[in-house]
Design an enzyme around this catalytic site. Structure first.
Site, mmCIF file in Angstrom:
data_model
loop_
_atom_site.group_PDB
_atom_site.id
_atom_site.type_symbol
_atom_site.label_atom_id
_atom_site.label_comp_id
_atom_site.label_asym_id
_atom_site.label_seq_id
_atom_site.Cartn_x
_atom_site.Cartn_y
_atom_site.Cartn_z
ATOM 1 N N MET A 65 0.880 -1.203 -0.049
ATOM 2 C CA MET A 65 -0.029 0.106 -0.006
ATOM 3 C C MET A 65 0.828 1.271 -0.038
ATOM 4 O O MET A 65 0.512 2.149 -0.578
ATOM 5 C CB MET A 65 -1.085 0.019 1.212
ATOM 6 N N LYS B 230 -2.157 -10.960 4.377
ATOM 7 C CA LYS B 230 -2.544 -10.250 5.491
ATOM 8 C C LYS B 230 -2.590 -10.763 6.553
ATOM 9 O O LYS B 230 -2.689 -11.916 6.900
ATOM 10 C CB LYS B 230 -4.237 -9.979 4.971
ATOM 11 N N HIS C 293 -9.199 -12.206 1.373
ATOM 12 C CA HIS C 293 -8.157 -11.203 1.237
ATOM 13 C C HIS C 293 -6.665 -12.043 0.797
ATOM 14 O O HIS C 293 -6.771 -13.379 0.988
ATOM 15 C CB HIS C 293 -7.671 -10.637 2.571
#
Ligand SMILES: NC(=O)c1ccc[n+]([C@@H]2O[C@H](COP(=O)([O-])OP(=O)(O)OC[C@H]3O[C@@H](n4cnc5c(N)ncnc54)[C@H](O)[C@@H]3O)[C@@H](O)[C@H]2O)c1
Length: 218
Positions: free
Chosen positions: A13, A134, A130
């Site tokens: 991210m 994660k 996900h």
């Protein structure tokens, strides 16, 4: 120009957030903090007005505390950290904190519709899916959705390669089910929400504010 630093700048991210900030006309990327880059959050705080945190559940709160103590606003995307700790840190700071368990507009709407449907349908369950790396389960989005819904809503977590971040809310009643499904195909889905939070965090009416819906729907 708003000067913005990113914690977790070398992560999946963080890299995209850095690129998105660099491309925005009204923002300057003033620092990248990540152990993988050899830089810490305290190295970047003196140069920024806003810190964006996409790190890990065990470091996000310390990063937010450091920012708030330095008078720097913080936008947090990391999930699975201690919210009570954030409330405490925010209470004693003039700077603001914003946390969104999900920065994608579709996910915010999915949560909203699920909350509304749960008031009239008998029962519901959540399946969140996900990518395999994660760290936390259930996801922050699923936990927040369940919190917003009526009744006891069980959450099932799936972790598999090939996924980004999806969620299904299945509601059941007499001879029928309703499925509300949000699918992300790419992390760029989160970027408009992250930009909105960066631009608005200095002017929040209270702190911390939790959830992108507060910025989108007033
Ligand atoms: N809110 C949302 O919309 C949203 C969307 C996607 C992911 N997330 C969450 O964002 C977080 C990051 O996800 P990711 O896939 O980028 O993870 P990632 O593992 O790819 O990146 C995390 C980065 O943080 C760095 N890091 C660790 N400790 C640090 C510290 N003390 N200071 C600075 N950097 C540090 C790591 O070295 C790593 O580069 C996760 O909690 C994930 O669940 C939230």
């Amino acid at each position: 120009m708003i000067r913005v630093a990113v914690a977790g700048a070398a992560g999946r991210m963080g890299r995209l957030v850095c690129q998105t900030i660099s491309e925005a006309d009204d923002l300057t990327l003033s620092g990248r903090a990540d152990p993988e880059l050899g830089t810490t959050v305290s190295d970047v705080l003196s140069e920024c007005e806003v810190l964006v945190d996409f790190t890990t559940p065990d470091t996000a709160l310390d990063n937010a505390r450091a920012a708030l103590e330095a008078g720097v606003h913080v936008v947090i995307g990391t999930s699975g950290f201690d919210m009570d700790g954030l409330r405490e840190a925010a209470a004693s700071s003039d700077a603001n904190a914003f946390f969104a368990p999900n920065f994608a507009i579709g996910a915010v709407l999915m949560m909203r519709f699920a909350a509304e449907a749960s008031r009239v349908m008998e029962r519901a369950e959540i399946i969140e899916l996900h990518h395999a790396a994660k760290l936390d389960a259930p996801s922050g989005t699923a936990a927040r959705t369940a919190e917003m819904m009526e009744g006891d809503v069980p959450i099932h977590s799936v972790r598999l390669p090939g996924l980004v971040a999806d969620q299904e809310v299945i509601l059941g009643d007499v001879a029928q089910t309703l499925t509300i499904r949000h699918v992300t195909t790419d992390r760029t889905s989160f970027m408009p929400g992250v930009l909105l939070a960066i631009r608005r965090v200095a002017d929040l009416p209270s702190s911390p504010v939790v959830g992108l819906e507060h910025l989108l729907f007033g």
